[in-house]
Design an enzyme around this catalytic site. Structure first.
Site, PDB file in Angstrom:
ATOM      1  N   ALA A 218       2.161  -6.229  -3.834  1.00 22.10           N
ATOM      2  CA  ALA A 218       1.738  -7.577  -3.436  1.00 22.10           C
ATOM      3  C   ALA A 218       2.720  -8.232  -2.478  1.00 22.10           C
ATOM      4  O   ALA A 218       3.936  -8.148  -2.641  1.00 22.10           O
ATOM      5  CB  ALA A 218       1.531  -8.496  -4.646  1.00 22.10           C
ATOM      6  N   GLY A 219       2.149  -8.892  -1.461  1.00 24.59           N
ATOM      7  CA  GLY A 219       2.929  -9.713  -0.561  1.00 24.59           C
ATOM      8  C   GLY A 219       3.371  -9.068   0.735  1.00 24.59           C
ATOM      9  O   GLY A 219       3.880  -9.752   1.617  1.00 24.59           O
TER      10      GLY A 219
ATOM     11  N   LYS B  23      -3.209   0.311 -13.803  1.00 22.03           N
ATOM     12  CA  LYS B  23      -2.341  -0.710 -13.215  1.00 22.03           C
ATOM     13  C   LYS B  23      -2.614  -1.998 -13.985  1.00 22.03           C
ATOM     14  O   LYS B  23      -3.699  -2.566 -13.902  1.00 22.03           O
ATOM     15  CB  LYS B  23      -2.635  -0.900 -11.734  1.00 22.03           C
ATOM     16  CG  LYS B  23      -1.743  -1.951 -11.082  1.00 22.03           C
ATOM     17  CD  LYS B  23      -2.274  -2.371  -9.731  1.00 22.03           C
ATOM     18  CE  LYS B  23      -1.501  -3.594  -9.243  1.00 22.03           C
ATOM     19  NZ  LYS B  23      -2.183  -4.250  -8.104  1.00 22.03           N
TER      20      LYS B  23
END
EC number: 2.8.1.10
Length: 278
Positions: free
Chosen positions: A197-198, A109
């Site tokens: 993410a988020g 990643k």
């Protein structure tokens, strides 16, 4: 054809030619204890678990990381190393090479951070670093923004899947730019897109899966929940529900009301009054 929930089992999640049984990826940092992490993985059964070679203060680090690594291997879930904490191309490449040797996997990643406050990826240099890693034989999953031009450039250099953010890392806000995310999905219909993410709530995960995104990667939303194991299970269920809803073909949104009950079969006086109001 009648759609059955079990058909999701015949809807493979494919990355770089490999099929996975789950559309959820799970991070391994910031859990209260190794036992909690282990239970969360068992509850959610993710496609992969992400591990940062450069992590500091990680669970098991006091034992040299060996106990932690042995626990991860015992979970029998594919490991996705990441380059978290890297701010230069050379840091990324060095970390990726070390991770491939330590974890014995070509998966990586790719995280190249451009700003240490927002943790936004370095979008200017990301494609070049991705291209270098691909030439070195890595299966690269790049952490990026929802910018369509950037995503196309990453595909041009050889990435076969992308990991756009929904919001800055650790914010838990859900999709802050839903229009751009939906446009990205529409413009890249054949590219595996994993929201990274988020996301803070299972409903956030279900929403992006309903839009047609292929998967989600979670860490803080699970690890920092009051009950991480329960939250891991809830996210797994939300991901399955979101994908099932997408495959079911949601009704289109409308600007005006439309009665769900037909006029046919109603008492004639009710139908007459309805027509008069119209």
């Amino acid at each position: 054809m009648t759609f059955e929930p079990s058909e999701t089992l015949r809807d493979p999640f494919v990355l770089y030619g490999e099929s996975f049984g789950s559309r959820l990826l799970l991070g391994t940092a910031r859990y209260p204890s190794p036992a909690t992490l282990e239970a969360a993985v068992q509850a959610s059964r993710p496609a992969m678990i992400t591990v940062a070679l450069r992590r500091q203060g990680a669970v098991g680090a006091g034992e040299g990381g060996q106990a932690f690594w042995q626990m991860l291997k015992a979970l029998d879930v594919p490991v996705l190393p990441n380059t978290a904490g890297c701010f230069t191309a050379q840091e990324v490449i060095t970390t990726a090479m070390m991770a491939r040797e330590v974890f014995e996997t070509p998966w990586i990643k790719l995280e190249l951070i451009g700003d240490d406050y927002t943790l936004q990826p370095d979008t200017l240099n990301l494609p070049a670093v991705a291209e270098t890693l691909i030439k070195e034989g890595f299966k690269v999953l790049p952490y990026c923004t929802e910018d369509l031009v950037l995503c196309r450039r990453l595909l041009d250099v050889g990435c076969q899947a992308l990991m756009p953010w929904a919001a800055p890392i650790g914010t838990g806000r859900g999709a802050v730019n839903p229009h751009a995310m939906r446009v990205l999905r529409e413009r890249l219909p054949d590219t595996p897109l994993i929201v990274d993410a988020g996301l803070g709530l299972p409903s956030h995960a279900a929403q992006v899966l309903e839009w047609g995104y292929d998967g989600v990667l979670l860490n803080t939303a699970v690890a920092q929940a009051a009950y991480p194991v329960n939250m891991a299970r809830a996210f797994a269920q939300a991901v399955e529900a979101g994908r099932t809803a997408y495959l079911a073909g949601p009704m289109p949104e409308r600007e005006v009301a439309q009665a769900s009950t037909p006029v046919v079969g109603m008492p004639f006086w009710h139908a007459d009054s309805t027509e008069q109001r119209a």
